[in-house]
Design a protein around this motif. Structure first.
Motif, mmCIF file in Angstrom:
data_model
loop_
_atom_site.group_PDB
_atom_site.id
_atom_site.type_symbol
_atom_site.label_atom_id
_atom_site.label_comp_id
_atom_site.label_asym_id
_atom_site.label_seq_id
_atom_site.Cartn_x
_atom_site.Cartn_y
_atom_site.Cartn_z
ATOM 1 N N SER A 137 0.856 -1.187 0.000
ATOM 2 C CA SER A 137 0.000 0.000 0.000
ATOM 3 C C SER A 137 0.886 1.230 0.000
ATOM 4 N N VAL A 138 0.450 2.256 -0.701
ATOM 5 C CA VAL A 138 1.186 3.516 -0.748
ATOM 6 C C VAL A 138 0.444 4.542 0.096
ATOM 7 N N VAL A 139 1.182 5.221 0.968
ATOM 8 C CA VAL A 139 0.625 6.261 1.826
ATOM 9 C C VAL A 139 1.410 7.542 1.564
ATOM 10 N N ALA A 140 0.723 8.611 1.213
ATOM 11 C CA ALA A 140 1.368 9.915 1.031
ATOM 12 C C ALA A 140 1.288 10.675 2.349
ATOM 13 N N ASP A 141 2.431 11.132 2.839
ATOM 14 C CA ASP A 141 2.473 11.946 4.049
ATOM 15 C C ASP A 141 2.543 13.429 3.719
ATOM 16 N N TRP A 142 3.173 13.771 2.589
ATOM 17 C CA TRP A 142 3.233 15.150 2.131
ATOM 18 C C TRP A 142 3.600 15.149 0.652
ATOM 19 N N ALA A 143 3.351 16.276 0.008
ATOM 20 C CA ALA A 143 3.694 16.416 -1.410
ATOM 21 C C ALA A 143 4.088 17.859 -1.691
ATOM 22 N N ASN A 144 5.058 18.022 -2.559
ATOM 23 C CA ASN A 144 5.529 19.325 -2.997
ATOM 24 C C ASN A 144 5.367 19.361 -4.517
ATOM 25 N N LEU A 145 4.496 20.213 -5.002
ATOM 26 C CA LEU A 145 4.173 20.275 -6.420
ATOM 27 C C LEU A 145 4.656 21.595 -7.011
ATOM 28 N N HIS A 146 5.348 21.498 -8.138
ATOM 29 C CA HIS A 146 5.766 22.678 -8.904
ATOM 30 C C HIS A 146 5.141 22.570 -10.286
ATOM 31 N N PRO A 147 4.144 23.415 -10.585
ATOM 32 C CA PRO A 147 3.473 23.351 -11.888
ATOM 33 C C PRO A 147 4.428 23.559 -13.066
ATOM 34 N N GLN A 148 5.538 24.253 -12.835
ATOM 35 C CA GLN A 148 6.590 24.383 -13.841
ATOM 36 C C GLN A 148 7.838 23.728 -13.273
ATOM 37 N N SER A 149 8.395 22.783 -14.024
ATOM 38 C CA SER A 149 9.530 21.998 -13.534
ATOM 39 C C SER A 149 10.702 22.879 -13.118
ATOM 40 N N GLN A 150 11.330 22.486 -12.036
ATOM 41 C CA GLN A 150 12.537 23.149 -11.550
ATOM 42 C C GLN A 150 13.802 22.425 -12.027
ATOM 43 N N VAL A 151 13.630 21.299 -12.707
ATOM 44 C CA VAL A 151 14.761 20.500 -13.178
ATOM 45 C C VAL A 151 15.412 21.196 -14.368
ATOM 46 N N ASN A 152 16.740 21.286 -14.331
ATOM 47 C CA ASN A 152 17.483 21.902 -15.423
ATOM 48 C C ASN A 152 18.660 20.987 -15.766
ATOM 49 N N LEU A 153 18.467 20.122 -16.729
ATOM 50 C CA LEU A 153 19.519 19.193 -17.138
ATOM 51 C C LEU A 153 20.440 19.793 -18.196
ATOM 52 N N ASP A 154 20.193 21.036 -18.589
ATOM 53 C CA ASP A 154 21.045 21.725 -19.562
ATOM 54 C C ASP A 154 22.027 22.677 -18.889
ATOM 55 N N ASN A 155 22.052 22.689 -17.575
ATOM 56 C CA ASN A 155 22.918 23.587 -16.826
ATOM 57 C C ASN A 155 24.386 23.250 -17.109
ATOM 58 N N ASP A 156 25.222 24.280 -17.208
ATOM 59 C CA ASP A 156 26.649 24.086 -17.480
ATOM 60 C C ASP A 156 27.321 23.159 -16.477
ATOM 61 N N ILE A 157 26.848 23.182 -15.247
ATOM 62 C CA ILE A 157 27.497 22.396 -14.198
ATOM 63 C C ILE A 157 27.408 20.885 -14.451
ATOM 64 N N ILE A 158 26.396 20.440 -15.216
ATOM 65 C CA ILE A 158 26.276 19.005 -15.510
ATOM 66 C C ILE A 158 26.400 18.697 -17.001
ATOM 67 N N ARG A 159 26.649 19.716 -17.808
ATOM 68 C CA ARG A 159 26.769 19.501 -19.260
ATOM 69 C C ARG A 159 27.844 18.444 -19.534
ATOM 70 N N GLY A 160 27.510 17.495 -20.375
ATOM 71 C CA GLY A 160 28.432 16.419 -20.714
ATOM 72 C C GLY A 160 28.300 15.197 -19.822
ATOM 73 N N SER A 161 27.512 15.313 -18.753
ATOM 74 C CA SER A 161 27.295 14.162 -17.866
ATOM 75 C C SER A 161 26.307 13.196 -18.493
ATOM 76 N N LEU A 162 26.423 11.942 -18.113
ATOM 77 C CA LEU A 162 25.390 10.988 -18.492
ATOM 78 C C LEU A 162 24.102 11.394 -17.793
ATOM 79 N N ILE A 163 22.982 11.302 -18.492
ATOM 80 C CA ILE A 163 21.694 11.686 -17.924
ATOM 81 C C ILE A 163 20.816 10.439 -17.841
ATOM 82 N N GLY A 164 20.334 10.154 -16.640
ATOM 83 C CA GLY A 164 19.459 9.006 -16.436
ATOM 84 C C GLY A 164 18.103 9.237 -17.062
#
Length: 184
Positions: A137-164
């Protein structure tokens, strides 16, 4: 079984259940439905709230549809509480598994982020010498929702890294020889 033997077997059982829980996270994140099937007994049940409640195999059959809009899945086990009955030979156990699960979900307005803090309420059974899920069974205790993604996989700091990524194209499958799709 001696007390020491019973304790050793309990540690082995706990380790096997821990591996089962971690294999579930890997199967979910890589969208490896064949591997997911191998983690449940055939008559196991699953309760994922509004997504699904019933036989786990039927839930796994629906996973391609449920996961289709999910661009990133990242399940993290934080606390694992496993309890066994007070008997020398154990063939069932219960677990309360704390998780942090991140989902990046494609929407018509662009990707959104969902971070859930929750728990799994598990029942495990050992059949034919193998621990698998009998119920989850899955129980949610809390959730944090961002209607616009905060993920930035194009950032210079990770450029060239393998991306999962979900699915067979994840770089782990090219790297590992021992971790393969569909295998526990």
């Amino acid at each position: 079984m001696t007390t020491t033997s019973a304790k050793l077997q309990r540690l082995i059982d706990k380790d096997e259940i821990t591996e089962l829980v971690h294999a579930y996270c890997n199967a979910a994140d890589r969208q490896d439905h064949e591997k997911m099937r191998a983690l449940y007994h055939e008559d196991a049940t699953d309760d994922h709230g509004a997504f699904f409640k019933g036989l786990a195999i039927e839930f796994i059959d629906r996973l391609p549809e449920i996961q289709a809009p999910m661009q990133i899945l990242h399940h993290n086990v934080t606390t694992l509480n496993i309890k066994f009955p007070n008997s020398a030979i154990c063939e069932h156990a219960e677990g309360e598994v704390y998780i942090l699960a991140f989902h990046q979900i494609a929407t018509d307005d662009g990707p959104m982020d969902l971070l859930i803090g929750g728990r799994y309420f598990d029942r495990y059974q050992k059949r034919d010498g193998k621990w698998k899920f009998a119920h989850r069974s899955v129980v949610a205790d809390w959730a944090n929702l961002h209607p616009q993604s905060q993920v930035n996989l194009d950032n210079d700091i990770i450029r060239g890294s393998l991306i999962g990524q979900p699915g067979a194209d994840d770089p782990s499958y090219a790297f590992y020889q021992l971790f393969q799709r569909g295998q526990r």
